[in-house]
Design a protein around this motif. Structure first.
Motif, PDB file in Angstrom:
ATOM      1  N   PRO A 163       0.634  -1.068   0.081  1.00 20.37           N
ATOM      2  CA  PRO A 163      -0.189   0.110  -0.073  1.00 20.37           C
ATOM      3  C   PRO A 163       0.903   1.167   0.130  1.00 20.37           C
ATOM      4  O   PRO A 163       0.287   2.310  -0.556  1.00 20.37           O
ATOM      5  N   ALA A 164       2.059   1.354   0.591  1.00 16.99           N
ATOM      6  CA  ALA A 164       2.963   2.292   0.783  1.00 16.99           C
ATOM      7  C   ALA A 164       3.621   2.797  -0.639  1.00 16.99           C
ATOM      8  O   ALA A 164       4.247   3.821  -0.871  1.00 16.99           O
ATOM      9  N   HIS A 165       3.682   1.781  -1.667  1.00 11.62           N
ATOM     10  CA  HIS A 165       4.375   2.037  -2.978  1.00 11.62           C
ATOM     11  C   HIS A 165       3.721   3.029  -3.770  1.00 11.62           C
ATOM     12  O   HIS A 165       2.322   3.238  -3.622  1.00 11.62           O
ATOM     13  N   ARG A 166       4.316   3.761  -4.351  1.00 14.32           N
ATOM     14  CA  ARG A 166       3.744   5.039  -5.304  1.00 14.32           C
ATOM     15  C   ARG A 166       2.552   4.493  -6.123  1.00 14.32           C
ATOM     16  O   ARG A 166       1.783   5.261  -6.490  1.00 14.32           O
ATOM     17  N   LEU A 167       2.738   3.228  -6.622  1.00 18.09           N
ATOM     18  CA  LEU A 167       1.719   2.589  -7.367  1.00 18.09           C
ATOM     19  C   LEU A 167       0.337   2.463  -6.898  1.00 18.09           C
ATOM     20  O   LEU A 167      -0.688   2.352  -7.487  1.00 18.09           O
ATOM     21  N   ARG A 168       0.343   2.661  -5.484  1.00 21.86           N
ATOM     22  CA  ARG A 168      -0.887   2.303  -4.826  1.00 21.86           C
ATOM     23  C   ARG A 168      -1.257   3.686  -3.935  1.00 21.86           C
ATOM     24  O   ARG A 168      -2.228   3.794  -3.361  1.00 21.86           O
ATOM     25  N   ASP A 169      -0.654   4.822  -4.360  1.00 26.70           N
ATOM     26  CA  ASP A 169      -0.782   6.137  -3.630  1.00 26.70           C
ATOM     27  C   ASP A 169      -1.513   7.071  -4.328  1.00 26.70           C
ATOM     28  O   ASP A 169      -0.999   7.454  -5.462  1.00 26.70           O
ATOM     29  N   PRO A 170      -2.775   7.418  -4.033  1.00 23.40           N
ATOM     30  CA  PRO A 170      -3.522   8.553  -4.981  1.00 23.40           C
ATOM     31  C   PRO A 170      -2.790   9.874  -4.989  1.00 23.40           C
ATOM     32  O   PRO A 170      -3.045  10.351  -6.218  1.00 23.40           O
ATOM     33  N   GLN A 172      -0.077  10.174  -5.425  1.00 20.65           N
ATOM     34  CA  GLN A 172       0.961  10.473  -6.340  1.00 20.65           C
ATOM     35  C   GLN A 172       0.845   9.800  -7.680  1.00 20.65           C
ATOM     36  O   GLN A 172       1.273   9.520  -8.721  1.00 20.65           O
ATOM     37  N   GLY A 173      -0.804   9.782  -8.150  1.00 24.49           N
ATOM     38  CA  GLY A 173      -1.320   9.482  -9.220  1.00 24.49           C
ATOM     39  C   GLY A 173      -1.027   7.835  -9.258  1.00 24.49           C
ATOM     40  O   GLY A 173      -0.809   7.608 -10.595  1.00 24.49           O
ATOM     41  N   GLY A 174      -1.537   7.230  -8.396  1.00 24.96           N
ATOM     42  CA  GLY A 174      -1.125   5.894  -8.412  1.00 24.96           C
ATOM     43  C   GLY A 174      -2.056   5.014  -9.203  1.00 24.96           C
ATOM     44  O   GLY A 174      -2.950   5.377  -9.522  1.00 24.96           O
ATOM     45  N   GLY A 175      -1.915   3.725  -9.358  1.00 24.48           N
ATOM     46  CA  GLY A 175      -2.637   2.813 -10.429  1.00 24.48           C
ATOM     47  C   GLY A 175      -2.217   2.285 -11.149  1.00 24.48           C
ATOM     48  O   GLY A 175      -0.958   2.897 -11.958  1.00 24.48           O
ATOM     49  N   VAL A 326     -11.904   6.847 -10.693  1.00 25.51           N
ATOM     50  CA  VAL A 326     -10.605   7.126 -10.295  1.00 25.51           C
ATOM     51  C   VAL A 326     -10.473   8.618 -10.376  1.00 25.51           C
ATOM     52  O   VAL A 326     -10.465   9.178 -11.459  1.00 25.51           O
ATOM     53  N   ARG A 327     -10.430   9.080  -8.945  1.00 18.08           N
ATOM     54  CA  ARG A 327     -10.051  10.677  -9.007  1.00 18.08           C
ATOM     55  C   ARG A 327      -8.934  10.829  -7.902  1.00 18.08           C
ATOM     56  O   ARG A 327      -8.743  10.192  -6.940  1.00 18.08           O
ATOM     57  N   TYR A 328      -8.054  11.721  -8.162  1.00 16.18           N
ATOM     58  CA  TYR A 328      -6.762  11.988  -7.372  1.00 16.18           C
ATOM     59  C   TYR A 328      -7.278  13.203  -6.292  1.00 16.18           C
ATOM     60  O   TYR A 328      -7.967  14.092  -6.764  1.00 16.18           O
TER      61      TYR A 328
END
Length: 342
Positions: A163-170, A172-175, A326-328
């Motif tokens: 969850p702490a990874h940038r790919l999971r972080d809204p 940081q525009g994750g996803g 999905v919204r940031y």
């Protein structure tokens, strides 16, 4: 500039910045003169690693360095608007990583700023500059497979990402979509332009970012594109283009291929391979060379990665995110600010 090296600044010191710097070092007409990070220590370490003379512990110093011809922005995409905008405001030319920004509104702001300043601006969509991808596009444009009917492209990583990874972080525009899905969407639009309609479904994380997304893009011509991205399952990272008279298959790593196969109706398959002289398939040198070619020609954008095309891809990514919900946080905060002010 035509008679000397093109002088580069690098903004950020992560993995993609290191890969780009390593390829720049191998180009005889390129010179890295400065690097910047948000603090001095990582910038200093990066400078020592690549023999860069100046290291800055803030972005403003790099943007204001008049000895730099062009800045490569390699931050996470959530910071692209701020970082690239700072450099453009200071009169620097910019090559900005993809996804170009968080959304089409931010992308439009950067394009408008570049045009106002008369500065060069390009998205670092290295796929578009790859010699084999350019060959594939030329074949399609020349009618090698007839009228394009369908495009398929996928990009999935197995993960799992915590969850702490940038790919999971809204924040940081994750996803999957902006980090990986930008490639399948860009591949489809390279061949077909901006779609007329977008349909999409996704699986979202607890944080509210997309873990995997599938989209169906359609065009007035009747062409369809199926694109998929994932951070919870590794895919073949393949692509195919099917037309009325044939098909092109890219068997793996479609965004930096080392080969593809052309199947024409009634003819034996033809395999096209990467010329060894073009370097390894992972090389970022082709986009760097295109930037330097354009700067020496006095161009403010690249015909290989045109700004209108970048904006069109961002609009499609926006449409997909709207469909999947999905919204940031920054987007929500900006909307709330507009509501309060009005």
């Amino acid at each position: 500039m035509a008679e000397r090296n093109v002088r580069w600044g690098i903004l950020a010191t992560g993995g993609i910045a290191a890969a780009f710097a390593a390829d720049l070092v191998d180009l005889p007409d390129a010179e890295i003169v400065a690097v910047a990070s948000r603090s001095h220590d990582p910038a200093k370490a990066f400078a020592e690693r690549f023999g860069i003379p100046r290291a800055y512990g803030d972005w403003e110093s790099l943007a204001g360095d008049e000895d730099i011809d062009v800045v490569y922005v390699a931050t996470p995409h959530s910071a692209h608007r701020a970082a690239a905008g700072l450099c453009l405001e200071a009169g620097r030319n910019v090559l900005c990583e993809k996804a170009f920004t968080l959304n089409a509104r931010e992308a439009g702001e950067l394009v408008a700023l570049a045009k106002e300043r008369g500065s060069f601006l390009m998205e670092a969509m290295w796929m578009y500059c790859n010699p084999l991808v350019r060959r594939l596009k030329a074949l399609v444009d020349d009618g090698a497979v007839g009228e394009v009917r369908t495009v398929q492209a996928d990009f999935g990583l197995a993960g799992p990402f915590p969850p702490a990874h940038r790919l999971r972080d809204p924040a940081q525009g994750g996803g999957a979509l902006l980090d990986l899905g930008v490639y399948p969407v860009s591949f489809a639009q390279l061949l077909l332009g901006e779609p007329a309609d977008v349909m999409a479904r996704a699986v979202l994380s607890e944080e509210g970012v997309d873990l995997q997304t599938g989209a169906l893009l359609s065009w007035e011509s009747g062409a369809l594109a199926s694109v998929h991205c994932s951070v919870v399952g590794g895919t073949g990272i393949t692509a195919s283009v099917t037309g009325s008279r044939g098909r092109i298959d890219v068997p793996d790593g479609f965004f930096h291929p080392d080969r593809f196969v052309l199947h024409r109706d009634g003819r034996d398959p033809e395999e096209f391979t990467l010329d060894p002289a073009d370097g390894p398939r992972s090389s970022l040198r082709h986009e760097a060379k295109e930037v330097m070619r354009a700067l020496r020609a006095g161009e403010t954008e690249s015909p290989l990665v045109p700004l209108d095309g970048t904006l069109a891809v961002m609009r499609t990514l926006d449409a997909i995110r709207e469909r999947i919900g999905v919204r940031y946080p920054r987007e929500t905060a900006a909307e709330e600010s507009v509501t309060v002010q009005s």
